[in-house]
Design a protein around this motif. Structure first.
Motif, short mmCIF file in Angstrom:
data_model
loop_
_atom_site.label_atom_id
_atom_site.label_comp_id
_atom_site.label_asym_id
_atom_site.label_seq_id
_atom_site.Cartn_x
_atom_site.Cartn_y
_atom_site.Cartn_z
N UNK A 184 1.45 -8.03 21.28
CA UNK A 184 1.93 -6.85 20.57
C UNK A 184 2.84 -7.25 19.42
N UNK A 185 2.65 -6.58 18.30
CA UNK A 185 3.59 -6.73 17.18
C UNK A 185 4.19 -5.35 16.95
N UNK A 186 5.44 -5.21 17.26
CA UNK A 186 6.07 -3.89 17.11
C UNK A 186 6.96 -3.90 15.87
N UNK A 187 6.85 -2.87 15.08
CA UNK A 187 7.68 -2.79 13.87
C UNK A 187 7.92 -1.32 13.52
N UNK A 188 8.97 -1.09 12.75
CA UNK A 188 9.25 0.27 12.31
C UNK A 188 9.24 0.30 10.79
N UNK A 189 8.77 1.39 10.28
CA UNK A 189 8.65 1.54 8.83
C UNK A 189 9.12 2.95 8.44
N UNK A 190 9.80 3.02 7.35
CA UNK A 190 10.26 4.33 6.85
C UNK A 190 9.50 4.64 5.57
N UNK A 191 8.84 5.76 5.59
CA UNK A 191 8.00 6.17 4.45
C UNK A 191 8.59 7.46 3.87
N UNK A 192 8.66 7.50 2.57
CA UNK A 192 9.20 8.68 1.90
C UNK A 192 8.11 9.29 1.01
N UNK A 193 8.01 10.60 1.04
CA UNK A 193 7.01 11.29 0.22
C UNK A 193 7.04 12.77 0.51
N UNK A 194 6.21 13.53 -0.24
CA UNK A 194 6.19 14.98 0.06
C UNK A 194 5.32 15.24 1.29
N UNK A 195 5.52 16.42 1.88
CA UNK A 195 4.94 16.70 3.20
C UNK A 195 3.41 16.57 3.24
N UNK A 196 2.68 17.22 2.28
CA UNK A 196 1.21 17.12 2.37
C UNK A 196 0.72 15.66 2.30
N UNK A 197 1.36 14.90 1.42
CA UNK A 197 0.93 13.51 1.29
C UNK A 197 1.28 12.68 2.53
N UNK A 198 2.42 13.00 3.11
CA UNK A 198 2.81 12.27 4.33
C UNK A 198 1.81 12.57 5.46
N UNK A 199 1.39 13.83 5.56
CA UNK A 199 0.42 14.20 6.58
C UNK A 199 -0.89 13.45 6.36
N UNK A 200 -1.33 13.41 5.10
CA UNK A 200 -2.58 12.69 4.78
C UNK A 200 -2.41 11.19 5.08
N UNK A 201 -1.23 10.70 4.75
CA UNK A 201 -0.94 9.28 5.01
C UNK A 201 -1.05 8.97 6.51
N UNK A 202 -0.47 9.87 7.29
CA UNK A 202 -0.52 9.64 8.76
C UNK A 202 -1.94 9.73 9.30
N UNK A 203 -2.70 10.69 8.77
CA UNK A 203 -4.09 10.82 9.22
C UNK A 203 -4.90 9.57 8.87
N UNK A 204 -4.58 9.06 7.70
CA UNK A 204 -5.31 7.86 7.25
C UNK A 204 -4.82 6.60 8.00
#
Lengths: 63, 207
Positions: free
Chosen positions: B151-171
């Motif tokens: 396992x490689x566990x890591x945390x990442x903080x992503x900044x953006x507007x809500x619709x794009x963040x949702x698309x980002x997560x789906x992708x």
């Protein structure tokens, strides 16, 4: 000292015979139940599942 | 010869003379026959019958076990032939499998994929934190042993507007590298529609 009678000798020889017979029976039983398969053979006999889970690959493709 | 045998015979004759009347007693003779029979049976039973029976039984058991081993090995050979055929059929899918679970952590490749994904959806990575992990496998995998996926566990903080963040997560969950989202934490910026998402992700590799 008590004199050893014929009866004593008879009992002694009878129990000796019974012991020997029991020994033979246990020896034969041990030989019959002990596996002759070596650990190497056991390891070689470990079954192999020849079926790959292609559904996982299909899921990866769909992803 | 006569010098040696003559005194012995003479001595034994005295014994015979003493034993003869004892043996003539029917009870004593009966006991003697029984005792000698038992002794003979015990002697030959131990020194002749036991080894013979043990050898017979051991050889029979050996034959039985050898047949069983032979059957199992033949079955395994059949399974291996089937497995080889299946292996050849899925050989073209290996790049896909290794892209999902590589043999090394390949963390830089993963980060590059995340960066390009965030750029695609007009978001940005503002923080990245990972555990200590080897860039290359420390010890090569031993031939024939199957090790569990690491396992490689890591945390990442992503900044953006809500619709794009949702698309980002789906992708994100559909990228070629197998990723598990452990947790999502969203924070909205105060005065605009920009949100900050803290993701704890897990990737896998199979050394």
């Amino acid at each position: 000292m008590k004199h050893i009678t014929n009866r004593d000798m008879f009992i002694l020889s009878l129990f000796s015979l019974i012991t020997i017979v029991a020994w033979i029976v246990f020896d034969v039983y041990h030989a019959a139940t002990t596996s002759q398969i070596t650990p190497v053979q056991q390891e070689l006999m470990t079954p192999v599942n020849p079926v790959f889970d292609t559904s996982v690959i299909q899921e990866l493709k769909n992803q | 010869m006569s010098l040696l045998t003559t005194p012995s015979l003479h001595t034994y004759r005295r014994y015979y003379q003493r034993i003869e009347p004892i043996l003539q007693q029917s009870q004593t003779a009966g006991y003697l026959v029984l005792i000698l029979s038992f002794a003979t049976l015990a002697f030959f039973g131990y020194f002749a019958i036991k080894p013979t029976l043990a050898t017979i039984i051991t050889l029979r058991r050996q034959i039985q076990d050898s047949r069983f081993v032979n059957e199992q090995l033949e079955k395994k050979i059949g399974d291996l032939i089937t497995a080889q055929e299946s292996y050849q059929q899925i050989q073209s899918d290996f790049p896909l499998i290794y892209a999902s679970i590589p043999q090394a952590p390949q963390f830089s490749t993963l980060i590059t994929a995340l960066e390009s994904l965030t750029a695609e959806y007009s978001a940005s990575i503002s923080a990245l934190q990972t555990q200590l992990l080897p860039l290359h496998p420390l010890t090569p995998a031993t031939q024939g042993t199957v090790q569990p996926a690491k396992l490689v566990e890591f945390s990442v903080t992503v900044t953006g507007d809500y619709p794009h963040i949702v698309q980002f997560l789906e992708r994100l969950i559909r990228i070629s590298r197998l990723i598990t989202i452990r947790s999502i934490e969203m924070q909205s910026q105060q005065s605009n529609a920009i949100i900050q998402v803290n993701l704890v992700l897990s990737a896998y590799y199979l050394p």
